[in-house]
Scaffold this motif. Structure first.
Motif, PDB file in Angstrom:
ATOM      1  N   ASP A 186       4.279   4.608  -9.372  1.00 17.07           N
ATOM      2  CA  ASP A 186       4.249   5.001 -10.599  1.00 17.07           C
ATOM      3  C   ASP A 186       3.122   3.804 -11.115  1.00 17.07           C
ATOM      4  OD1 ASP A 186       4.819   7.500  -9.631  1.00 17.07           O
ATOM      5  OD2 ASP A 186       6.439   6.912 -10.346  1.00 17.07           O
ATOM      6  N   ASP A 208      -0.837   5.353 -10.057  1.00 17.77           N
ATOM      7  CA  ASP A 208       0.764   6.739 -11.019  1.00 17.77           C
ATOM      8  C   ASP A 208      -1.077   7.894 -10.136  1.00 17.77           C
ATOM      9  OD1 ASP A 208       2.637   8.078 -10.914  1.00 17.77           O
ATOM     10  OD2 ASP A 208       1.303   8.398 -12.770  1.00 17.77           O
ATOM     11  N   GLU A 242      -1.534   7.267  -5.587  1.00 19.05           N
ATOM     12  CA  GLU A 242      -0.674   9.108  -4.521  1.00 19.05           C
ATOM     13  C   GLU A 242      -1.482  10.127  -5.622  1.00 19.05           C
ATOM     14  OE1 GLU A 242       3.446   7.228  -6.235  1.00 19.05           O
ATOM     15  OE2 GLU A 242       2.209   8.456  -8.350  1.00 19.05           O
TER      16      GLU A 242
HETATM   17 MG    MG Z   1       4.759   9.621  -9.472  1.00 16.50          MG
END
Ligand code: MG
Ligand code: C2E
Ligand code: MG
Ligand code: MG
Length: 283
Positions: A186, A208, A242
């Motif tokens: 993140d 993130d 991600e």
């Molecule tokens: Mg995350």
């Protein structure tokens, strides 16, 4: 007249307070039930690990993140976004974290027996990492499964770097000596100090999903993603984006030389058996 108005306002205020108290009480009760259920979840075999591929620019799996899933015996699914913070607050994460490490070792051994050689990423929570005996624990678990730390990437969040910096660095170095690599999960959403980036034994940054979501359309997110990619390049760190859900996002990331992507576009988190069914053996 103003007295009456004030009286009315007070009355309304009192009702509102009663309403909030009721809602808060319901919330507290729900939390207690969840906490009680979570403390039994392991013994009831309600927890399992799923894995999600991390792919390179060609779409080849070069890693996988392990994620915990909790389905209660009554069929109810509880999101990790809900139960992980609770486990962290109550300390249950220590027991769950040990179990996750054992599971991770078993999954690595299964992957290896099917020819998959990439490292496996495991989320490690701050409380878990701060255990005094964490390094010994990890060493014992690895040796019980005849594995080296080289098989694992530990994903930690920036929250870990808020306090006890000396101790954190020492512990990370001790784990790195076992071969374990570190990723900041993140990245950019927490306490971001550029200072710690050069002091820690890091391998990877994970952008993130909140930043990935609106590229290439949102100029601010584009600027943030490019900044992270260029900083990581200069620091010699690998980057995983991600939450990649669309072709447009992937194209943008590849054009900006992001090494690795993870998201629903490539694969959803799945059990090892389902994953194997989809990917097949590596060789
Ligand atoms: Mg995350
Ligand atoms: P995380 O480590 O940042 O994990 C990534 C989350 O993004 C996962 O949510 C994953 O299912 C989700 N995700 C993956 N691809 C996509 C996508 O394309 N779009 C969207 N919208 N989401 C995507 P999940 O599994 O619900 O886990 C939430 C968080 O719970 C994790 O965030 C992690 O912080 C924590 N967590 C999960 N498993 C564990 C565990 O075993 N140990 C610890 N300490 N924390 C865990
Ligand atoms: Mg993670
Ligand atoms: Mg993450």
């Amino acid at each position: 007249e103003s007295d009456t108005a004030m009286y009315r306002a007070k009355g309304a205020g009192r009702n509102q307070i009663a309403f909030f108290e009721g809602a808060m009480q319901a919330e507290v009760e729900q939390r207690l039930i969840l906490e009680r259920d979570l403390s039994r979840a392991l013994d009831l075999c309600e927890l399992r690990m799923v894995m999600q591929a991390q792919v390179d620019q060609d779409g080849t799996p070069v890693g996988a993140e392990l994620l915990m899933r909790w389905t209660k015996t009554n069929g109810e699914f509880v999101s990790p976004a809900l139960f992980i913070p609770l486990a962290e607050e109550t300390g249950l994460i220590l027991k769950l974290g040990d179990w996750v490490l054992h599971q991770a070792c078993e999954i690595v051994n299964q992957l290896r027996s099917h020819g998959w050689m990439f490292p496996v990423s495991v989320n490690v929570s701050p409380k878990q990492f701060r255990q005094q005996d964490f390094v010994e624990k990890v060493r014992d678990i690895l040796s019980a499964h005849h594995l080296s730390g080289k098989e694992f990437v530990f994903e930690v969040t920036e929250g870990l770097f808020i306090s006890d910096m000396q101790e954190t660095i020492a512990r990370m170095n001790a784990l790195a000596a076992l071969g374990i690599r570190f990723s900041i999960d993140d990245f950019g959403t927490g306490y971001s100090s550029l200072f710690y980036l050069k002091r820690l034994p890091l391998y990877e940054l994970k952008i993130d999903k909140s930043f990935v979501q609106d590229v290439p359309g949102d100029a601010n997110d584009v600027a943030i993603v490019r900044m992270i990619l260029s900083m990581a390049k200069h620091l010699g760190l690998r980057v995983v984006a991600e939450g990649v859900e669309t072709k447009e996002q992937a194209t943008y990331l590849i054009e900006n030389s992001c090494d690795c992507m993870q998201g629903f576009l490539f694969s959803k988190p799945a059990s090892f058996q389902d994953w194997l069914g989809k990917q097949g053996p590596a060789c």
